[in-house]
Scaffold this active site. Structure first.
Site, PDB file in Angstrom:
ATOM      1  N   THR A  94       0.839  -1.200   0.000  1.00 29.77           N
ATOM      2  CA  THR A  94       0.000   0.000   0.000  1.00 29.77           C
ATOM      3  C   THR A  94       0.871   1.244   0.000  1.00 29.77           C
ATOM      4  O   THR A  94       1.875   1.293   0.707  1.00 29.77           O
ATOM      5  CB  THR A  94      -0.870   0.003   1.275  1.00 29.77           C
ATOM      6  OG1 THR A  94      -1.807  -1.050   1.160  1.00 29.77           O
ATOM      7  CG2 THR A  94      -1.582   1.330   1.478  1.00 29.77           C
ATOM      8  N   ASP A 142      -7.762  -0.184   6.870  1.00 27.39           N
ATOM      9  CA  ASP A 142      -7.479   1.117   7.496  1.00 27.39           C
ATOM     10  C   ASP A 142      -7.236   2.236   6.498  1.00 27.39           C
ATOM     11  O   ASP A 142      -7.414   3.418   6.826  1.00 27.39           O
ATOM     12  CB  ASP A 142      -6.223   0.985   8.368  1.00 27.39           C
ATOM     13  CG  ASP A 142      -5.006   0.579   7.533  1.00 27.39           C
ATOM     14  OD1 ASP A 142      -5.135  -0.327   6.679  1.00 27.39           O
ATOM     15  OD2 ASP A 142      -3.917   1.167   7.711  1.00 27.39           O
TER      16      ASP A 142
HETATM   17  C1  SD4 Z   1      -5.355  -2.890   4.363  1.00 29.87           C
HETATM   18  N1  SD4 Z   1      -3.494  -1.602   5.137  1.00 29.87           N
HETATM   19  O1  SD4 Z   1      -6.262  -2.922   3.546  1.00 29.87           O
HETATM   20  C2  SD4 Z   1      -4.067  -2.218   3.982  1.00 29.87           C
HETATM   21  C3  SD4 Z   1      -3.203  -3.250   3.351  1.00 29.87           C
HETATM   22  C4  SD4 Z   1      -1.828  -2.800   3.107  1.00 29.87           C
HETATM   23  O2  SD4 Z   1       0.012  -2.969   1.858  1.00 29.87           O
HETATM   24  O3  SD4 Z   1      -1.249  -1.974   3.729  1.00 29.87           O
HETATM   25  N2  SD4 Z   1      -1.227  -3.360   2.143  1.00 29.87           N
HETATM   26  O4  SD4 Z   1      -5.429  -3.427   5.467  1.00 29.87           O
END
Ligand code: SD4
Length: 328
Positions: free
Chosen positions: A188, A219
């Protein structure tokens, strides 16, 4: 460099800090904007090793652009990157084969916009900005967000690439749903920037956990969890298992810790420690935080070694390995 490769090649020590200059020649660090010696801005930082994204943000900042445009245009580079299977086009689908995107953006005034569970649209962060600027709301989700995007002129596209489809079909053979993201399985992008006026903005965008249950939102689009900006203090953003970041309202927590006098580094460390305090017997997941304060000082901390963040300022363009709660 791919993170898996990075992990292999890394000579990261327990101290955890060494800098890798990006490919950019020193010419790219030119002098249109000069920070005073007490501050380090303009600056853009982002989660993971997304040098093209920080380079784009720097291009905006160095042309005297504002931090909001910088973070939006910066993260859009990864939204369009089909090789990044955790953001935008090419993102891994949920367990039903649908690619659903989450994003948010926040400006120096504390204005914010977000979209969640958005399908068929290439740049969720741009839709989030429209929500912020052209509606009285903060967050739109699902079909409503998609409809809103079409009304604002966004085109319908297929987000599922052949590569992601093939991997999903392979995964379906066993359909082993593992709600824990493997530490190799997320990229992300959260980005924070300060412009020449010292104003801070942030953005965060993702396709979330691979093969998640349809409808799951993490999140990343939640203001305070995946991203928070307070222009008087600083900003923070997160990557990793979103459920744990939401439980501690991670990014807000980090900004509040900076308000109490902690450095960005100390604040990120405390944020991870709060999460680990709630997970005494569970360590097989990754979370990484990055933070910046009003002076342009930065910090990061993660659970497992391997998380890095990019930084682009007058000082240079670096990939900075993060220190971690669990040592190698
Ligand atoms: C999530 N925080 O949907 C995100 C996933 C993530 O790199 O950070 N992926 O929980």
């Amino acid at each position: 460099m791919k993170r898996r490769k990075f992990l292999k090649n890394s000579t990261l020590t327990t101290a955890g800090i060494f800098f890798t200059p990006f490919l950019a020649s020193s010419k790219e660090i030119n002098t249109k904007t000069k920070p005073s010696s007490a501050t380090n801005f303009p600056i853009a930082i982002c989660t993971w090793n997304f040098g093209n994204a920080t380079a784009k943000a720097w291009e905006v900042l160095n042309a005297n652009g504002n931090s909001l445009d910088a973070v939006q245009q910066g993260v859009m580079v990864e939204e369009a990157n089909i090789n990044n299977q955790t953001v935008g086009v090419g993102g891994r689908p949920d367990r039903d084969g649908n690619v659903t995107l989450d994003a948010c953006i926040m400006d120096k005034e504390g204005n914010c916009g977000a979209v969640a569970y958005l399908q068929n649209i290439a740049s969720p962060v741009s839709v989030a900005r429209k929500v912020m600027e052209e509606t009285p709301h903060v967050m739109l989700v699902g079909k409503g967000a998609e409809q809103f995007a079409y009304e604002k002129g966004f085109k319908k596209i297929n987000l599922l690439t052949e590569k992601s489809k093939k991997q999903w079909l392979e995964w379906r053979k066993k359909s082993e749903y593992k709600p824990i993201i493997n530490i190799e399985n997320h990229d992300t992008i959260g980005m924070l920037a300060i412009d020449k006026d010292g104003d801070i903005s942030g953005a965060c965008t993702t396709s979330g956990m691979a093969y998640k249950i349809g409808g799951r939102v993490g999140d990343s689009p939640i203001i305070g969890a995946g991203l928070f900006v307070d222009n008087e203090i600083g900003a923070a953003t997160a990557t990793g298992v979103g459920e744990e970041v939401i439980r501690t309202v991670g990014s807000f927590l980090i900004v509040e810790l900076m308000r109490q006098g902690k450095t960005p580094q100390q604040a990120c460390e405390e944020g991870v420690k709060r999460i680990m305090a709630k997970n005494k017997d569970k360590t097989d997941f990754q979370i990484g935080f990055i933070a910046i304060n009003k002076k342009g000082e930065t910090g990061s901390y993660c659970i497992h070694p391997g998380f890095t963040y990019r930084s682009y300022s007058q000082k240079g363009h670096y990939n900075i390995p993060s220190d971690s709660y669990i040592k190698r």
